[in-house]
Design a protein around this motif. Structure first.
Motif, PDB file in Angstrom:
ATOM      1  N   ILE A 140       0.798  -1.025   0.188  1.00 38.05           N
ATOM      2  CA  ILE A 140      -0.039   0.001  -0.092  1.00 38.05           C
ATOM      3  C   ILE A 140       0.846   1.411   0.005  1.00 38.05           C
ATOM      4  O   ILE A 140       1.714   1.425   0.937  1.00 38.05           O
ATOM      5  CB  ILE A 140      -0.867   0.028   1.331  1.00 38.05           C
ATOM      6  CG1 ILE A 140      -2.020  -1.255   1.307  1.00 38.05           C
ATOM      7  CG2 ILE A 140      -1.560   1.272   1.283  1.00 38.05           C
ATOM      8  CD1 ILE A 140      -2.863  -1.200   2.403  1.00 38.05           C
ATOM      9  N   ASN A 141       0.634   2.111  -0.855  1.00 40.21           N
ATOM     10  CA  ASN A 141       1.326   3.292  -1.027  1.00 40.21           C
ATOM     11  C   ASN A 141       0.472   4.486  -0.557  1.00 40.21           C
ATOM     12  O   ASN A 141      -0.439   4.898  -1.227  1.00 40.21           O
ATOM     13  CB  ASN A 141       1.655   3.610  -2.333  1.00 40.21           C
ATOM     14  CG  ASN A 141       2.650   4.812  -2.736  1.00 40.21           C
ATOM     15  OD1 ASN A 141       2.972   5.749  -1.508  1.00 40.21           O
ATOM     16  ND2 ASN A 141       3.014   5.458  -3.982  1.00 40.21           N
ATOM     17  N   TYR A 142       0.813   4.891   0.640  1.00 36.34           N
ATOM     18  CA  TYR A 142       0.051   5.933   1.466  1.00 36.34           C
ATOM     19  C   TYR A 142       0.320   7.409   0.650  1.00 36.34           C
ATOM     20  O   TYR A 142      -0.608   8.510   1.070  1.00 36.34           O
ATOM     21  CB  TYR A 142       0.337   6.179   2.911  1.00 36.34           C
ATOM     22  CG  TYR A 142      -0.114   4.744   3.716  1.00 36.34           C
ATOM     23  CD1 TYR A 142      -1.319   4.584   4.180  1.00 36.34           C
ATOM     24  CD2 TYR A 142       0.911   3.575   3.922  1.00 36.34           C
ATOM     25  CE1 TYR A 142      -1.570   3.372   4.633  1.00 36.34           C
ATOM     26  CE2 TYR A 142       0.490   2.636   4.541  1.00 36.34           C
ATOM     27  CZ  TYR A 142      -0.765   2.426   5.014  1.00 36.34           C
ATOM     28  OH  TYR A 142      -1.115   1.318   5.489  1.00 36.34           O
ATOM     29  N   HIS A 143       1.122   7.666  -0.270  1.00 37.68           N
ATOM     30  CA  HIS A 143       1.458   8.878  -0.780  1.00 37.68           C
ATOM     31  C   HIS A 143       0.440   8.950  -1.746  1.00 37.68           C
ATOM     32  O   HIS A 143       0.042  10.019  -2.467  1.00 37.68           O
ATOM     33  CB  HIS A 143       2.763   8.849  -1.756  1.00 37.68           C
ATOM     34  CG  HIS A 143       4.048   9.052  -0.448  1.00 37.68           C
ATOM     35  ND1 HIS A 143       4.690   7.988  -0.244  1.00 37.68           N
ATOM     36  CD2 HIS A 143       4.434  10.374   0.013  1.00 37.68           C
ATOM     37  CE1 HIS A 143       5.764   8.557   0.646  1.00 37.68           C
ATOM     38  NE2 HIS A 143       5.595   9.937   0.731  1.00 37.68           N
ATOM     39  N   ASP A 144      -0.175   8.129  -2.285  1.00 38.26           N
ATOM     40  CA  ASP A 144      -1.473   8.076  -3.090  1.00 38.26           C
ATOM     41  C   ASP A 144      -2.722   8.833  -2.708  1.00 38.26           C
ATOM     42  O   ASP A 144      -3.734   8.926  -3.262  1.00 38.26           O
ATOM     43  CB  ASP A 144      -1.990   6.858  -3.808  1.00 38.26           C
ATOM     44  CG  ASP A 144      -0.901   6.092  -4.454  1.00 38.26           C
ATOM     45  OD1 ASP A 144      -0.130   6.799  -5.079  1.00 38.26           O
ATOM     46  OD2 ASP A 144      -0.874   4.731  -4.707  1.00 38.26           O
ATOM     47  N   LEU A 146      -4.700   7.694   0.089  1.00 37.90           N
ATOM     48  CA  LEU A 146      -6.150   6.868  -0.032  1.00 37.90           C
ATOM     49  C   LEU A 146      -6.786   7.194   1.040  1.00 37.90           C
ATOM     50  O   LEU A 146      -6.634   8.181   1.935  1.00 37.90           O
ATOM     51  CB  LEU A 146      -5.393   5.378   0.441  1.00 37.90           C
ATOM     52  CG  LEU A 146      -4.229   4.923  -0.381  1.00 37.90           C
ATOM     53  CD1 LEU A 146      -3.718   3.438   0.265  1.00 37.90           C
ATOM     54  CD2 LEU A 146      -4.846   4.612  -1.845  1.00 37.90           C
ATOM     55  N   LYS A 147      -8.206   6.706   0.807  1.00 31.46           N
ATOM     56  CA  LYS A 147      -9.243   6.935   1.944  1.00 31.46           C
ATOM     57  C   LYS A 147      -9.218   6.374   3.147  1.00 31.46           C
ATOM     58  O   LYS A 147      -8.513   5.340   3.105  1.00 31.46           O
ATOM     59  CB  LYS A 147     -10.644   6.686   1.265  1.00 31.46           C
ATOM     60  CG  LYS A 147     -10.927   7.613   0.077  1.00 31.46           C
ATOM     61  CD  LYS A 147     -12.496   7.245  -0.483  1.00 31.46           C
ATOM     62  CE  LYS A 147     -13.053   8.053  -1.559  1.00 31.46           C
ATOM     63  NZ  LYS A 147     -12.090   8.313  -2.704  1.00 31.46           N
ATOM     64  N   SER A 148      -9.513   6.928   4.287  1.00 36.53           N
ATOM     65  CA  SER A 148      -9.116   6.494   5.472  1.00 36.53           C
ATOM     66  C   SER A 148      -9.558   5.215   5.787  1.00 36.53           C
ATOM     67  O   SER A 148      -9.209   4.510   6.714  1.00 36.53           O
ATOM     68  CB  SER A 148      -9.885   7.541   6.551  1.00 36.53           C
ATOM     69  OG  SER A 148     -11.442   7.434   6.358  1.00 36.53           O
ATOM     70  N   VAL A 150      -8.532   2.642   4.695  1.00 40.00           N
ATOM     71  CA  VAL A 150      -7.602   1.703   4.479  1.00 40.00           C
ATOM     72  C   VAL A 150      -7.219   1.233   5.969  1.00 40.00           C
ATOM     73  O   VAL A 150      -6.321   0.446   6.309  1.00 40.00           O
ATOM     74  CB  VAL A 150      -6.356   2.306   3.635  1.00 40.00           C
ATOM     75  CG1 VAL A 150      -5.728   3.485   4.444  1.00 40.00           C
ATOM     76  CG2 VAL A 150      -5.067   1.508   3.528  1.00 40.00           C
ATOM     77  N   PHE A 151      -7.216   2.134   7.081  1.00 44.22           N
ATOM     78  CA  PHE A 151      -6.822   1.965   8.223  1.00 44.22           C
ATOM     79  C   PHE A 151      -7.692   1.109   9.072  1.00 44.22           C
ATOM     80  O   PHE A 151      -7.457   0.495  10.296  1.00 44.22           O
ATOM     81  CB  PHE A 151      -6.781   3.225   8.966  1.00 44.22           C
ATOM     82  CG  PHE A 151      -5.735   4.293   8.484  1.00 44.22           C
ATOM     83  CD1 PHE A 151      -4.459   3.998   8.236  1.00 44.22           C
ATOM     84  CD2 PHE A 151      -6.193   5.301   7.883  1.00 44.22           C
ATOM     85  CE1 PHE A 151      -3.725   4.917   7.538  1.00 44.22           C
ATOM     86  CE2 PHE A 151      -5.354   6.276   7.170  1.00 44.22           C
ATOM     87  CZ  PHE A 151      -4.004   6.048   7.041  1.00 44.22           C
ATOM     88  N   TYR A 160      -6.070  -3.807   0.432  1.00 35.46           N
ATOM     89  CA  TYR A 160      -6.883  -2.402   0.238  1.00 35.46           C
ATOM     90  C   TYR A 160      -8.037  -2.837  -1.141  1.00 35.46           C
ATOM     91  O   TYR A 160      -9.016  -2.340  -1.082  1.00 35.46           O
ATOM     92  CB  TYR A 160      -6.207  -1.187   0.484  1.00 35.46           C
ATOM     93  CG  TYR A 160      -6.764   0.058   0.085  1.00 35.46           C
ATOM     94  CD1 TYR A 160      -7.825   0.376   1.074  1.00 35.46           C
ATOM     95  CD2 TYR A 160      -6.487   0.930  -0.743  1.00 35.46           C
ATOM     96  CE1 TYR A 160      -8.549   1.659   0.800  1.00 35.46           C
ATOM     97  CE2 TYR A 160      -7.287   2.299  -1.148  1.00 35.46           C
ATOM     98  CZ  TYR A 160      -8.288   2.563  -0.238  1.00 35.46           C
ATOM     99  OH  TYR A 160      -8.826   3.481  -0.353  1.00 35.46           O
TER     100      TYR A 160
END
Length: 281
Positions: A140-144, A146-148, A150-151, A160
């Protein structure tokens, strides 16, 4: 650990057929299917966490094709149960306005959360070049941005993006369900209310094979001189054979671009018929 999509779909269809063969309210069917699919997903998760995957391609196939089918149906049936148990009436203006409002909400969610994303276009184009990033664990690339959500997922059993595909599948099923509530002519039960169907009759080939047959009949104007739409034709076959079809348009797109014969099932039908004819000679 190897899990075959065909086996998963067969198990789900079998369970759907069992519940549909009983006299049950839609809410009861949806509730029972929710329990069944939740248990199926739980058991598969335990197997995956225990055994893992033998290679990356198996992992990609699981998170791209297999898990989303189970989770998508689970989301769908849970939504149907909630709608069926909160609808204010069984008919009339309140009933109509309730489902029309739900359809508007679904379309808004689709526009805001699905169709405008790059991933949606990737999935619809049947691309594979970023499968490693989208459908393997731990990438998972959090720099994209992503909507919350994912957490909130279990990253030991989700990439995801398998959740995203599941929601695409669920939304399409819910859309068809809502249309059947709003427009009686779109309801497969209403379409075939005068047709005596045997619930023991089931489609025993693949989903793609049935979709190929439906499109062939549609393209050749073989039913109602071609005046019947592809959606309604598909609904008729779904009820006739007691088998659900997901996104027939996406499946048809894959057929147009698949390697080898694009009409594999029709080719086999022709061969089988000729062999059967030869037996009588």
């Amino acid at each position: 650990m190897e899990i075959l999509l065909s086996e998963i779909l067969l198990k789900i269809r079998h369970q759907e057929n069992i519940f549909s063969s009983h006299i049950m309210q839609t809410s009861d069917e949806a509730y029972q299917m929710t329990l069944f699919l939740n248990t199926m997903l739980h058991n598969i998760k335990a197997d995956v966490l225990k055994s893992g995957f033998k290679n990356e391609q198996q992992e990609i196939d699981f998170f791209k094709n297999i898990k989303p089918q189970i989770l998508g149906k689970l989301i769908y049936y849970n939504k149907v149960f909630r709608l069926e148990t909160t609808c204010p009436a069984s008919k009339g203006k309140m009933y109509q306005s309730f489902y029309e409002k739900q359809l508007k909400i679904l379309k808004t969610e689709y526009e805001e959360n699905i169709c405008n994303e790059d991933f949606y276009r990737y999935y619809r184009a049947n691309r594979t070049d970023r499968d490693h990033s989208y459908f393997t664990l731990g990438n998972i690339n959090y720099h994209d941005g992503l909507k919350s959500g994912v957490f909130e997922i279990d990253l030991t059993f989700s990439t995801y993006y398998d959740h995203k595909i599941a929601h695409i599948i669920a939304n399409e099923l819910i859309y068809t369900y809502l249309l059947s509530k709003i427009n009686p002519e779109e309801n497969p039960d209403a379409l075939l209310q005068n047709l005596e169907t045997n619930k023991d009759i089931s489609w025993t080939n693949s989903q793609n094979a049935l979709i190929e047959l439906i499109y062939a009949l549609y393209a050749s104007n073989s039913v109602a001189y071609g005046k019947i739409g592809i959606r309604k034709l598909a609904l008729i076959f779904q009820v006739l054979f007691q088998t659900p079809l997901n996104d027939i348009h996406h499946s048809f797109h894959r057929m147009k671009t698949r390697a080898g014969s694009r009409t594999a099932f029709l080719d086999q039908l022709k061969l089988s018929l000729e062999e059967y004819m030869d037996k009588d000679l």
